[in-house]
Design a protein around this motif. Structure first.
Motif, short mmCIF file in Angstrom:
data_model
loop_
_atom_site.label_atom_id
_atom_site.label_comp_id
_atom_site.label_asym_id
_atom_site.label_seq_id
_atom_site.Cartn_x
_atom_site.Cartn_y
_atom_site.Cartn_z
N TYR A 78 79.76 21.08 58.95
CA TYR A 78 79.64 20.04 59.97
C TYR A 78 78.20 19.50 60.03
O TYR A 78 77.33 19.90 59.26
N TYR A 93 72.91 23.16 59.44
CA TYR A 93 74.21 22.57 59.69
C TYR A 93 75.09 23.57 60.42
O TYR A 93 74.76 24.77 60.52
N THR A 94 76.21 23.08 60.93
CA THR A 94 77.19 23.94 61.60
C THR A 94 78.25 24.35 60.60
O THR A 94 78.92 23.50 60.01
N ILE A 96 81.74 26.04 59.69
CA ILE A 96 83.06 26.22 60.30
C ILE A 96 83.97 26.94 59.31
O ILE A 96 84.03 26.58 58.13
N ALA A 103 86.19 25.81 64.96
CA ALA A 103 85.19 24.94 65.56
C ALA A 103 85.07 25.11 67.06
O ALA A 103 84.00 24.89 67.64
N ALA A 107 81.95 28.71 65.79
CA ALA A 107 80.98 28.03 64.93
C ALA A 107 79.71 28.86 64.77
O ALA A 107 79.33 29.65 65.65
N GLN A 109 75.50 28.47 63.01
CA GLN A 109 74.49 27.55 62.49
C GLN A 109 73.86 28.19 61.26
O GLN A 109 73.36 29.32 61.32
N GLU A 143 82.80 24.59 71.41
CA GLU A 143 82.52 23.39 70.62
C GLU A 143 81.02 23.28 70.33
O GLU A 143 80.40 22.23 70.48
N ARG A 145 77.78 22.99 68.20
CA ARG A 145 77.60 22.37 66.89
C ARG A 145 76.36 21.47 66.82
O ARG A 145 75.71 21.19 67.82
N ASP A 146 76.07 21.01 65.58
CA ASP A 146 75.17 19.89 65.28
C ASP A 146 73.71 20.20 65.59
O ASP A 146 73.08 19.57 66.45
N THR A 160 71.24 22.00 70.08
CA THR A 160 72.64 21.94 69.67
C THR A 160 73.44 21.37 70.83
O THR A 160 72.98 21.35 71.98
N GLU A 196 78.08 15.89 71.43
CA GLU A 196 78.00 16.04 69.99
C GLU A 196 76.71 15.38 69.52
O GLU A 196 76.20 14.45 70.14
#
Length: 467
Positions: A78, A93-94, A96, A103, A107, A109, A143, A145-146, A160, A196
């Motif tokens: 991700y 990056y994330t 998964i 996800a 998740a 990192q 959720e 992520r990112d 994140t 996100e």
């Protein structure tokens, strides 16, 4: 050749693209990564595509930078970021996977190191993952992520996004070495249901936080503190496009000190669309972002885009009225227009309509409509296409005029199926449109009352070299 594929907006070589990831500039060369499915023009088995550029306009596609490591249980790579630390470049990056690594709740990192000076090969160190949800202790985050990483005086910081107590949050972490991380706190909590792609720009002692909440991209501004964004001095919508035109923004600071913003433009074709895609997704034009004293941000297209300008046509001091419209006589689906409109007298009821991608018979047209009395600007797609199933919702924004301003300044970029509008330096509207008629290519102006067009210049835009 797909007539709807943009000619000067970045697109993948083929198949699926969504979020831009990890842009940076190093030794004069820009690098861009992006979410990519190399096997089909639809979302799935997400990799990181890679491209480079000398000017943010013309791009060379490079080999895929990042692929899921099936032997390590990965299904998707991700979104994330790139970090330039001296001569070192790392990606975050994330990661998964399946089952408990999904996800929503599982998740992780991860980080990636470069193997070569040309940045064409990368490896995942054995110490991955660098962050897991266990860092949060009793704080329940889903959720998650990112990652977005940058350097402050007291060390490296990471943002994140995620969900905590049914609200979107941006969380902040710290590291001395980019490998060992500690969770600090929730940096900002919104009213939306998810965050996100959070990312941050720093302007002196101020910070601008961007986030994508499954709706139009938002920003909030205020004093910088690792203790969190406690005092909001400004907020706004980055682009009214949302899922229809602009999402998942990210940003970086280039070697000239410019804050550059990038965003994804999804496809909006209906399922019964007559053209079979072999590509999917594009990027909006790169924007330079600045912070105003008001706490709002200013956004302008990067000036390098002027290198694509071809022949132009200019109009000056044209009066548009109910009886007197303006047919520019130009037929184009790839152009830039700069328009200066004299502000009518207070309480005037004029509505100016600028139609692009218009057919001679009037059946198809995409309209930029300025209602001076209501103080709104609308991107109207209700007549953009005769195809069924394509998205046609209006995009509406308050018309922002600074005190003392006597005119409205518009920059309008049209590129096959893209309409990107800059109104002043605070309003951006990005839309995808799909005219069905081959002759939907005219540019017209009309008004319900007298409106003075101080100047109008239209440039044909050459195709960028994206190879």
């Amino acid at each position: 050749m797909d007539r709807y594929k943009p000619k000067y907006h970045f697109t993948p070589p083929c198949n699926w693209m969504n979020d831009p990831n990890g842009p940076f500039q190093r030794n004069g060369e820009y690098h861009l990564f992006y979410q990519h499915n190399p096997d089909a023009p639809e979302w799935g088995q997400i990799h990181w595509g890679h491209a480079k550029s000398l000017d943010l306009v013309n791009w060379e596609h490079l080999p895929i930078a990042l692929a899921p490591s099936r032997d390590l249980g990965e299904q998707h790579c991700y979104s994330g970021c790139a970090v330039v630390d001296g001569q070192d470049v790392r990606l975050f990056y994330t990661s998964i996977g399946e089952g408990e690594r999904n996800a929503t709740i599982g998740a992780q990192q991860w980080t990636v190191k470069r193997d070569s000076e040309d940045l064409l090969s990368w490896h995942k160190p054995e110490f991955n993952p660098v962050l897991t949800g266990e860092l949060h202790g009793d704080l329940q985050v889903t959720e998650w992520r990112d990652p977005y990483v940058w350097k402050e005086q007291d060390g490296w910081k990471m943002l994140t996004g995620g969900i905590h107590e049914d609200k979107g949050v941006a969380l902040i972490y710290r590291s001395d070495n980019l490998e060992e991380w500690s969770f600090e706190r929730i940096y900002y909590k919104g009213e939306e249901g998810i965050f996100e792609c959070p990312h941050i720009f720093r302007f002196g002692d101020k910070a601008v936080l961007f986030y994508s909440p499954s709706a139009p991209v938002q920003y909030v501004t205020g004093p910088w503190s690792a203790e969190g964004l406690k005092e909001v001095e400004g907020r706004g919508t980055v682009d009214t496009g949302g899922w229809d035109g602009y999402y998942a923004s990210t940003g970086f600071v280039d070697e000239a000190g410019r804050c550059i913003l990038l965003g994804w433009m999804p496809e909006c074709r209906g399922e019964d669309f007559p053209v079979q895609l072999d590509w999917n997704g594009a990027l909006a034009l790169p924007r330079v972002v600045e912070l105003k004293p008001s706490g709002r941000i200013a956004m302008t297209p990067v000036p390098e885009l002027a290198s694509l300008r071809g022949e132009s046509v200019t109009f000056a001091d044209v009066l548009i009225s109910e009886e007197q419209s303006l047919d520019t006589g130009i037929s184009s689906t790839t152009f830039e227009a700069a328009i200066e409109i004299k502000k009518p007298a207070a309480n005037a009821a004029q509505v100016l309509t600028i139609s692009v991608l218009a057919s001679p018979d009037g059946r198809e047209h995409t309209d930029v409509r300025i209602d001076f009395a209501a103080g709104t600007i609308t991107l109207d797609r209700s007549n953009s296409s005769l195809f069924s199933g394509v998205r046609k919702a209006d995009m509406v924004s308050e018309l922002i005029l600074q005190e003392g301003e006597e005119s409205v300044q518009l920059r309008l970029f049209v590129d096959q199926s893209v309409v990107e509008l800059f109104a002043g330096d605070e309003i951006c509207m990005t839309a995808r449109v799909y005219p069905s008629l081959e002759d939907s290519n005219r540019i017209l102006l009309q008004s319900s009352g007298e409106v003075q067009i101080s100047s109008l210049e239209i440039w044909e835009m050459r195709a960028a070299n994206i190879s």
